[in-house]
Design a protein around this motif. Sequence first.
Motif, short mmCIF file in Angstrom:
data_model
loop_
_atom_site.label_atom_id
_atom_site.label_comp_id
_atom_site.label_asym_id
_atom_site.label_seq_id
_atom_site.Cartn_x
_atom_site.Cartn_y
_atom_site.Cartn_z
N GLY A 1 0.78 -1.33 0.03
CA GLY A 1 -0.10 0.11 0.10
C GLY A 1 0.93 1.26 0.11
O GLY A 1 0.36 2.52 0.04
N GLN A 2 2.14 1.26 -0.14
CA GLN A 2 3.14 2.13 0.08
C GLN A 2 3.41 2.63 -1.37
O GLN A 2 3.99 2.13 -2.17
CB GLN A 2 4.29 1.95 0.67
N LEU A 3 2.85 4.08 -1.84
CA LEU A 3 3.06 4.68 -3.00
C LEU A 3 4.03 5.69 -3.11
O LEU A 3 4.19 6.75 -2.05
CB LEU A 3 1.78 4.99 -3.79
N THR A 4 4.77 5.85 -4.43
CA THR A 4 5.58 7.00 -4.49
C THR A 4 4.43 8.27 -4.93
O THR A 4 3.75 8.03 -5.71
CB THR A 4 6.44 6.86 -5.66
N TRP A 5 4.68 9.51 -4.26
CA TRP A 5 3.66 10.54 -4.74
C TRP A 5 4.37 11.61 -4.87
O TRP A 5 5.64 12.06 -4.23
CB TRP A 5 2.77 10.60 -3.77
N GLY A 6 3.92 12.44 -5.75
CA GLY A 6 4.31 13.94 -6.08
C GLY A 6 3.80 14.72 -7.22
O GLY A 6 2.40 14.50 -7.38
N PHE A 7 4.43 15.40 -7.75
CA PHE A 7 3.90 16.26 -9.09
C PHE A 7 4.73 16.10 -10.19
O PHE A 7 5.79 16.13 -10.31
CB PHE A 7 3.88 17.80 -8.37
N THR A 8 3.92 16.18 -11.09
CA THR A 8 4.71 16.28 -12.65
C THR A 8 4.01 17.51 -13.30
O THR A 8 3.00 18.18 -12.96
CB THR A 8 4.42 15.10 -13.39
N GLY A 9 4.58 17.98 -14.33
CA GLY A 9 4.01 18.97 -15.01
C GLY A 9 4.83 19.18 -16.35
O GLY A 9 5.98 18.63 -16.50
#
Length: 694
Positions: free
Chosen positions: A288-296
């Motif tokens: 259940g552990q995910l990498t998260w963040g932002f792309t653009g």
Amino acid sequence: MMKILIVTSIMIALTLGVGSRTVSADADYDTALKSSPEALTLTGIFQTGTGTVSGASNVATVVTLDAKGNVVPEGSATADKSLVKITDAQKQVGSEWSTPNNKFDINKDNLTTMWMYFGNAGGNSGDGMAFVLQNDDRGTAAISGAGQSLGVWGVDNGGWESSVANSAIKKSWALEFDTHRNGDKGAGSGFDDLDSIRDNHVAAAHPNDAGSYQTIGLINKFNKLGHNGIINTAKLSNGKWWHVTLDYKSSGLMTYTIGDKDPSTGAALAGQTNSFNIDKSKFASTSGQLTWGFTGATGSNYENNLVMFEKISSLVSADAVQKVTDVTQNNADVTNNGTVVSGDELNFQSTLTYKDGKQDWQKIEALLQVPNDVTLDKEATIKYADGTIQKFDTTKVTNKAISAVLSKSLSKTNNTATISMNGTANTVTSDTKVASPASAFNGKNAMITSNAAAFTIKASQQRFTITGLVNQTINVGQAAKVAASIKTDTILEPNVLSVTTKLNGAQLSDELISLNKLDPYLYSETIPANKLKLGDNTYTIRVDDGYGDSKTVQSTITVKDLGKIDLTTVNDLNFGTIPIPQSTTTYNPVSAMNVELEASLPGSWNLGVEGSDVVGADGSILKGALIYKDSVNASETVVNSNSLTILNGQSSPSKVTKTWAKDTGILLKVKPSEVKTQSYKATINWTLSHTPTE
């Protein structure tokens, strides 16, 4: 040449940068930084993605700012907040991903609040950003394409849905903040060819799912992107920060709101809200552990795409609850539209509770809003779960908020801090609504806001008065005698009143008195010296009648020290490096001689000086080298072991400062026949004496 007490100052100028990238200097970027809201610092929270796209480098980076929005090095003592910069020019991609210790757990609730900035390009903006959850095998190297793909959606090269989906970030979910409508019905420019999309918008989908795309046509094919949970927004690229709240539930439901806080005042707004049920199986994550963040990404149109975080609940899960009680009325809870009486003693309590998190809640500054129509006591307290009590001053008000920095972090082992301020409801002529606004608690890694409170002060129908209580000044060791007259011009039934006195907030006495219309009650009290502190003491008398009304008056008892005598500062005399003269020469010190003293004891004072011989490094002595001149034309006096009076005067409450002009004060007289090329030094003793008044 000879050297006497050399002091050397070296100034080194350094130019510091952040990382290896050049920070953009365009006017919009500078405006964004200067108007940046309160936010978290992001040390150890994010890492720049390593994925690149042909023709577009990955430009994302984390920038550290001070409180005024100036760029400072990460780890700087003035570091106050951080922003994630995703893109800032044409034909770029950017990705910033969570570090291994900062994963997103899809099996736990998560509340993240942030500020997002989309430049000031208006209708010429492009293309926006996306919040992404992913379990791509490439990890932080995961990236898709530029332009409408925003670095996360599939790349539309005119193929079928499956080929577009296959080029997206794998095993992912994304929420896009799209600043450019791609509705040209062509490969690479048709994602937004939907009637439901008006212009700028927020929407969500699973980028790696073929069902998220729709292929249009057979020969000149292009693809539309399925926009789920769409919010059609105003122009996002309007030169203002947008507040965004992401409220995730462990079931997979993600509720997102944009524009729910005023960027100028911080006041809550309704905003625009929608939601998406995330299919957790798409991530194929056993933990259940995910990498998260932002792309653009940008194409020929671009803007500054920036993100600042206000709360990341995976780091710190905490809350703040404000409660207002009426101490006088048996600690009645008046938080939610309760009623108090003028003169009632009130308690404003904010309880911070650390619930869970990957980090302790660190460096917390409480910004406590000041309630109207209430006079707060000067001293307030913070009590921690471990029993530690910290005191702070309520008079330290910045931007209408009392600032108090917590001396301790909150953690699982020390999980609460109770902030308590006492005050008195002011006397009002009509029923008055009092607001105790929501307070902010800004830590290094979490920013929490409390609830607001509101109550009403009832206008007092006073049938009695208290007069005669006056301020007074006494000396240390003396008792204070206070007196006041309590009278009424009406018949009180019952005529029994309660009189309560306090000193510095602590109760002194509590008694019942009888009061009638004809005779005032003369109340007096003697306060022992051992109950009084040096300086100002606040003494209050509160009278309560049998009708629920009260009146409070106060005075100040100032306890003075008899005075003091103290030589505060005397500067060192440094004559620098001087040449051996051709004839006897007198030199001034590099910095003018100055002293500061305090002589407030009644009587007269005298400042004397005596000095040793001026001794060289080889032990040789310059006889009579130190001289004193009170004025330029005065005769000189040798400074030696005999005390020489240089200042005197009568006692004064103000400090005495004296700086001697050029060619006055203690000077160095050098005879060429006596000096050598070496260092010399001497010791000067100062004596401040006092003669008391008879």
